[in-house]
Structures are given as C-alpha cells and as structure tokens.
Design an enzyme around this catalytic site. Structure first.
Site, PDB file in Angstrom:
ATOM      1  N   ASP A 282     -46.541  33.251  96.459  1.00 58.05           N
ATOM      2  CA  ASP A 282     -45.277  32.759  97.008  1.00 58.05           C
ATOM      3  C   ASP A 282     -45.630  31.704  98.063  1.00 58.05           C
ATOM      4  O   ASP A 282     -46.790  31.504  98.422  1.00 58.05           O
ATOM      5  CB  ASP A 282     -44.442  33.906  97.590  1.00 58.05           C
ATOM      6  CG  ASP A 282     -42.951  33.529  97.646  1.00 58.05           C
ATOM      7  OD1 ASP A 282     -42.629  32.318  97.555  1.00 58.05           O
ATOM      8  OD2 ASP A 282     -42.102  34.422  97.795  1.00 58.05           O
TER       9      ASP A 282
HETATM   10  C1  BGC Z   1     -39.348  32.377  97.935  1.00 59.22           C
HETATM   11  C2  BGC Z   1     -39.574  32.348  96.438  1.00 59.22           C
HETATM   12  C3  BGC Z   1     -39.358  30.944  95.929  1.00 59.22           C
HETATM   13  C4  BGC Z   1     -40.304  30.027  96.659  1.00 59.22           C
HETATM   14  C5  BGC Z   1     -40.250  28.584  96.190  1.00 59.22           C
HETATM   15  C6  BGC Z   1     -40.100  31.296  98.657  1.00 59.22           C
HETATM   16  O1  BGC Z   1     -39.696  31.194  99.970  1.00 59.22           O
HETATM   17  O2  BGC Z   1     -39.698  33.650  98.415  1.00 59.22           O
HETATM   18  O3  BGC Z   1     -38.714  33.249  95.802  1.00 59.22           O
HETATM   19  O4  BGC Z   1     -39.541  30.893  94.550  1.00 59.22           O
HETATM   20  O5  BGC Z   1     -39.988  30.048  98.032  1.00 59.22           O
HETATM   21  O6  BGC Z   1     -39.117  27.935  96.595  1.00 59.22           O
END
Ligand code: BGC
Length: 749
Positions: A282
């Site tokens: 993530d």
């Molecule tokens: C979130 C993810 C997301 C990623 C990309 C993160 O802050 O937890 O779910 O896919 O950002 O935007």
C-alpha cells in the site's frame, strides 16, 4: 467433549498446486520473462519494482527521463489515454528494454459512472450485479488508459466507526467471498488482456478492517483461527478466481506489519495458496514500517518487505535506495529480486501490455457514461437500498400525491451522493433525488427547502422554510445522512448519530403531523434510533452514486420495490461495537426472556438479582437491525423447510429447500438466506454462519421452491492446527434475515 474424529480436508491444499513452490504461468511467457530478466541491470529491475505518483517528479522532463532510464515500472494516479500513451511510448520505444508501464488507479466503485459504494453494493446481495457493475467500471477505466485497479477491497469489517467500512463488503465472510469472486470477474473477465478489462487487486492483505477502536491504520490483533476462518477466505477466493494482484496493507497484525509479514504474504499467500501474481505494497506502507517500530531505517524496511515477498513498492523509495546494499551484505539474493521482477512482468504479459501497450484514444468518448452503463448504475443503486421501516405501508407513495416536500442536506448534493473513493466521477454527471423528483412529478409539485446546508450544519436558520414546505405538502421526504468526506480512508467517527442539527430538523418536520419518509445516504450504518421513532418510513440508500436520484425516486413511487438487505449489523448505540451476528455464544449467553433494563432496576438491587448473562444494562444485547435485514413493499411467506437428507458424510452435500411465496401486492425480490450452526466443535463455533443465499423474484401470489445446496466442505473451519470438517449436529435456518428463519437440523457422520 466429542470423539476426536476429524476429517481433514486440507481445503487450502486441494485447490492449489501440490508443490510448495508457486506454479508459474504458461511456458512461453515464462521463457520471455526469463529472457528479459537476463538482460536487465539491477537499476532496471528496481525500476520494475517501483510504482510512482507523477507528483513525485519535478515536472514532465524528469518523469520522462526516469521512464527512459527504465526506472519506472508503474505509475498510479494518472488517467487519460493520450497522456498515458505519450508516457507509454517513452517506455516502449525509448527505454533500453522497451518494457511497458502498468498504470494503476483506484477504480473502487466506478470510473465516471459511479456505482453505489461497495457497502451498498453488498447490500444488494447480488454477485452477478456486482460483476456487471465492475465490468462497466473496468470498461470505462480501460478507455482512459488504466490497466489496473486497486479493488476489490475485501476487508471484513465489524466496526462502523471505521471510515473504510464504506469501501468494504461488510461484516460477513461468506457474503464478502461471493462478492470478491464476482468483482474480480467483473474487472478481469475471462481474459484480462481484452481491451475492456483491467487487472484487479485484492486488498488490503490482511486484517486491516479490525483496526483497534475503528481508528484507521490502527493495530490489529487477530488470532490465527479467526484470521483463517473470518478474514482470509475472501482473499483465498479472489486468488482462486485468478486475481492478478494483491495489496499488502498498512496494519500491524499481531505485532508484525502486514507489508513485512512473512506468515501472511509468504506462508499463506505464496506457499499455501500458490499465488503467482504480483503483490504491491500500500502507499508507502513499506516505509511506514519504520513508524510502526518494526524497522530502524529504510534499508531494514526494504529487507523485511522483501523477505515477506512484496514485489512492488508503492511510492516510497526503500527498495531503490537499499537493495544494492542488501545484496552486497548478502542479506538478499539476486534470485529473490528476479522472482519478484518476474511476478511483475507476468502481470504485464497477462494484461497483454507487451503486445498492445497503447490505448485507443477514440474509445473514451463513446464509452464513458454510456446509457447502458447508467442503467447498470441505476439498477445497482436500486438493489442496494434497504427499507428499514414502513409504518402503515406509507411507501410506496401514490403518483396521485398532490405535492411533496423535499428537505435535507442530501436531497441535492451531487458530490456527496457519489460517496468516498471517487477520483474520476463528476458531480455534474450525478442525478440527485431533487432533480429526479422534479422530473417525475413536475416542478410545481415539489416544494424544496434544504433545511440544513450540509450534514454537519448546526444552525437551525433553514428550519422555518423546511417546515413551511412540509406544511404545504402531502408528504415530507427528508434526505439525511453524512457527506462523503465523513467516511473513507482516515475518516473515522466516534459518534454514529446523525451529524449537525439533522435530528432536530426531523423533529421539526415530524411535528407538522405530515407523513415523513427519511432517506439516509451514508457510508456506514449510523445509529438511527431517533429517526425510526420520528419517521414513518426509512430507506437506507448508502452513497448511491451517479444514478442514485432516479433510483430513489422510482422506489419512493413504487416503480421498483426494495430488495436490499443489511450487509452489516445496525447498532442502537456506538457503545455496542463490535456487535455482529456470527458471534460466539459464550458460556453465559444473553437471556432473551429475562433481562432488566437499567431504568427498571430497583435501588440497592442485590448483586446477583439481575442474573448473570452477557449483555449491557442500558443497550441490552440486540442490534437495531440484524445482519441480512430488509423489508419490501410486498410480503414473503416461508414454508416447508426440507432437507434432502438428515445427515451427510464429510465429503457429501445436502439440498436445503424452502417454499417462498409472494403474499403481498407487489412483484418483488427476496434474498433467501441460509444459516447454520455447528453445535459443538474442537474450537467454539459461531451462533450462526451464513452459508448460502439466493435472490428470488416473484410476482404477487407466485410461489417457488428455492433450493440451496449445502456441502459439508462449506462447514469446514480452521481449528488452530488444520482445516477440518467435524462430524456432529448442526442447526440450519432458512429465512429473511439472520435473526429469523425456519429451523431444522442435520448431522455430519
Ligand atoms: C489506500 C489504498 C489505495 C492506495 C492508492 C492508499 O492510501 O489505502 O487502498 O489503493 O492508497 O491510492
């Protein structure tokens, strides 16, 4: 204690390869992957393992140069076929090895045509519809150059304070598992390289939804039995359904952050499940292992993430800055790096990016917001609505009604109606309830007064006009709830009542004596006991997306009939968290016939005079609405529960059937739900578990026998040592929600 006869099914080993090593893809692709890797420098390999946000570069030149140098394997947060083609051209034509970039985007519940939030989609209990909705989302996103979505989010969540419950399928493992498979299919289709499909990503692996106190990013403690029985199955199902990628989450799981967790990422995902796709971290979750206190510096963070098997690092620079040193120090081998690069390249091959790296720039215009997409969005919204209360059958309203008052902060809130995690939806494409009602009834019959500007407004300035509007109308339609910013990532709440002066506004309108319908749009199940007291009818509409307005208007006037069911338990008060239907019984379960409310306890009551059972003195033990609850305009009668046999062997199945009759006046759909209880096990078992459901449509007076197959294998669980199907006695219920149903019993021999 029953006889310890355990039938070991080794469920997890069944469906994946027998070897401990993940199986590879087709030999021709593997040959190409090896050939490419053999030509790559370490810098190029690390490029493949890095995903960037364009904002990380000082301008276009720097970005293009990095691509040209083979330093960019993936970009997120970039859309537009023209722009993406321009950058792809640099990768394909100007970088040394010509490896295409994979473009990722959070297409969570729609691209431009916004579907209901995933929690709403789950309330539809219709996997085929979820598949369709995600297929539309994939198609629109693909025309804009997106290759990969960071969805489905299949974190089990039993805590409505957690803002990301909006993005989840709710509290139940079985429902989430069915939807996980459907959504993966919707995004990827049978062939993810088709021009209208994109790669899916099962996230957030794993346990993220169990954040302490419902505070996002917080610590999670989940024992292995619970992890395997409740949290892992949707991910396993996504892997089995061929999801191309996984995302490792932010949370610390039992003391080890999941982006550096060897047990979840290696032992479970790779070794047990044989997953050979790509794992992306993530956003900066590798770097954040320093803040977690699990790594002293970026080098140690990289080492731990690599040891666990995270192939691609999203946005943070730990891999790029540390891998050379880790190799020099002998803490990492080049074979490991090559395996990870291979996992990434495999996904690029599976998406057909080497053969067709570019997007047809003429497609978006013809595709985005196509009428058939809006139709799917409308149907999805409609099926997501849950009718919670309908006193005196106020709904549906007659089209002969002379006038309606339309009141509330969400009656005409095109942005908020889309819900959380919307990057590409536009409010100008959203149709609100106000617009739809004006269209349906004609402007003259709609008396609009907002009452409150937004859901958090505390001033009562607008009340007089709203009360006036109600007084001059036949019925008051109130659109309440929460703005989209109040749920979603990092947007958690400690108080789940309606915000601002919304309850006071409902009081003011109810005092007019006019019939009151409250439609609630929200990203989570709010505590709405007060609303139920004041309103005649309550329809829970979640954040319904682009077509929410017309879907609501049609339902209010009976052109469609509610069929949604709660995908999560509704609480009376936030202090009941966590309260979920498939809890354990405890040694002293709540006694439904014998409890004394706080207000009725005599002064100086004796210590044991109230009995000793598991409940709250003030809130009791029951939710406001149980899991699986939802009314209809029509009524359904269940009868004649039959089992094809009273017992089955551990590799067998039984057919469970019931007669369902539409006994009301409207055609309608009912979600027939099948729950079981394993009376005694080698570990304690939940009081109920959903094991099957069918959504059935019936005309008034129509009767149908509904059959659901229950396999003994569906009753397996992890007991701390292994997956087992244990012989013994089981209850089965078939009914309209998790708290009601016809009952029978069977055994596994
Ligand atoms: C979130 C993810 C997301 C990623 C990309 C993160 O802050 O937890 O779910 O896919 O950002 O935007």
């Amino acid at each position: 204690m029953r006889k310890a006869y355990l039938f070991l099914i080794a469920l997890f080993l069944f469906s994946c390869s027998q070897e401990k090593v993940p199986s590879k893809g087709d030999p021709e692709t593997e040959r190409k992957i090896s050939a490419l890797i053999s030509q790559m420098t370490l810098e190029e390999k690390l490029g493949q393992m890095s995903q960037f946000d364009p904002g990380q570069f000082r301008g276009d030149e720097e970005l293009k140069q990095a691509i040209k140098d083979g330093k960019v394997g993936s970009i997120l947060n970039l859309v537009g076929a023209k722009r993406i083609n321009e950058l792809q051209k640099v990768a394909v034509e100007e970088s040394r090895l010509g490896i295409p970039i994979i473009i990722g985007r959070d297409v969570i519940h729609g691209y431009r045509t916004i579907m209901p939030i995933p929690l709403g989609m789950a309330a539809a209990w219709n996997p085929q519809l979820a598949e369709k909705a995600m297929a539309v989302s994939a198609k629109e996103a693909a025309t804009e150059g997106v290759h990969w979505t960071f969805a489905p989010m299949i974190d089990i969540s039993r805590d409505p304070r957690w803002g990301r419950i909006a993005e989840s399928c709710g509290e139940d493992t079985y429902l989430a598992t069915q939807l996980a498979v459907a959504m993966v299919k919707g995004f990827q289709g049978d062939d993810p390289s088709a021009p209208d499909r994109i790669a899916a990503c099962a996230k957030h692996f794993v346990g993220y939804g169990a954040a302490e106190g419902g505070r996002d990013y917080n610590t999670t403690y989940i024992p292995e039995t619970q992890l395997r029985n409740d949290y892992l199955p949707p991910f396993k199902a996504a892997a089995d359904a061929g999801v191309l990628t996984f995302m490792s989450g932010f949370n610390d799981l039992n003391g080890v952050p999941v982006s550096g967790n060897v047990f979840t990422l290696k032992t479970v995902l790779r070794d047990e499940w044989g997953f050979n796709g790509m794992v992306v971290s993530d956003w900066a979750s590798i770097y954040e292992m320093i803040a977690h206190g699990y790594a002293a510096d970026p080098k140690e963070a990289a080492e731990k993430a690599l040891r666990a098997g995270v192939d691609m690092e999203m946005t943070s620079p730990c891999y790029v800055s540390s891998v050379q040193t880790l190799l020099d120090e002998g803490k990492l081998s080049m074979e490991t790096i090559d395996t990870y690069v291979g996992n990434i390249l495999r996904v690029k091959f599976q998406l057909g990016l080497f053969d067709q790296p570019y997007t047809d720039e003429t497609l978006a215009e013809k595709t985005i917001l196509a009428p058939e997409h809006l139709e799917v969005a409308k149907q999805a919204a409609s099926e997501s609505f849950v009718l919670l209360q309908n006193n005196n059958q106020l709904l549906p309203l007659s089209k002969e009604v002379k006038s309606v008052a339309v009141i509330g902060p969400l009656a005409d809130a095109p942005h908020d109606q889309m819900g959380t995690w919307v990057f590409d939806g536009k409010k100008e494409n959203t149709v609100t309830p106000l617009t739809a009602l004006r269209e349906k009834l004609g402007e003259a019959r709609v008396n609009y007064a907002q009452g409150l500007a937004i859901s958090r407004t505390k001033t009562t300035e607008g009340f007089a006009a709203a009360i006036q509007a109600a007084k001059k109308s036949d019925v008051a339609l109130l659109f309440m709830g929460e703005e989209s910013i109040l749920s979603g990532e990092a947007h958690c709440l400690a108080d789940l009542d309606l915000q601002g002066a919304q309850n006071e506004l409902i009081d003011g309108i109810a005092a007019t004596g006019k019939p009151v319908v409250v439609v609630i749009m929200a990203g989570r199940p709010l505590t709405i006991g007060h609303v139920l007291e004041k309103a005649d009818a309550v329809l829970y509409a979640w954040a319904p997306g682009t077509m929410g307005g017309p879907a609501i208007a049609d339902m209010l006037f009976g052109e469609t009939v509610p069929s949604g069911k709660t995908p999560v338990t509704f609480l009376k008060t936030v202090g009941q968290v966590p309260l979920y239907y498939n809890h354990k019984n405890t040694g002293r379960p709540a006694d439904y016939n014998n409890w004394t409310h706080l207000d009725n306890i005599p002064a100086e009551a004796g210590q044991v005079s109230l009995g000793n059972t598991s409940h709250y003195l003030d809130a009791g033990f029951e939710p406001l609405f149980p899991f699986g609850f939802g009314l209809s305009y029509t009524s359904f009668a269940y009868s004649d529960l039959k089992l094809s046999a009273g017992s089955m062997p551990a590799d067998g199945a039984i057919e469970v059937s019931v007669n369902l009759e539409n006994t009301g006046k409207y055609p309608g759909s009912e979600v027939v739900q099948l729950y079981i209880r394993d009376r005694a096990g080698s570990i304690t078992r939940p009081v109920k578990e959903l094991k099957g459901f069918r959504k059935v449509s019936l005309e008034p007076g129509e009767k149908q026998q509904v059959t659901i197959q229950l396999k003994a294998e569906d009753l397996s669980f992890y007991n701390g040592t292994e997956h087992v199907i244990e012989p013994g006695e089981f209850d089965v219920w078939v009914g309209t929600n998790s708290a009601e149903g016809l009952h029978a019993g069977f055994t596994i021999d």
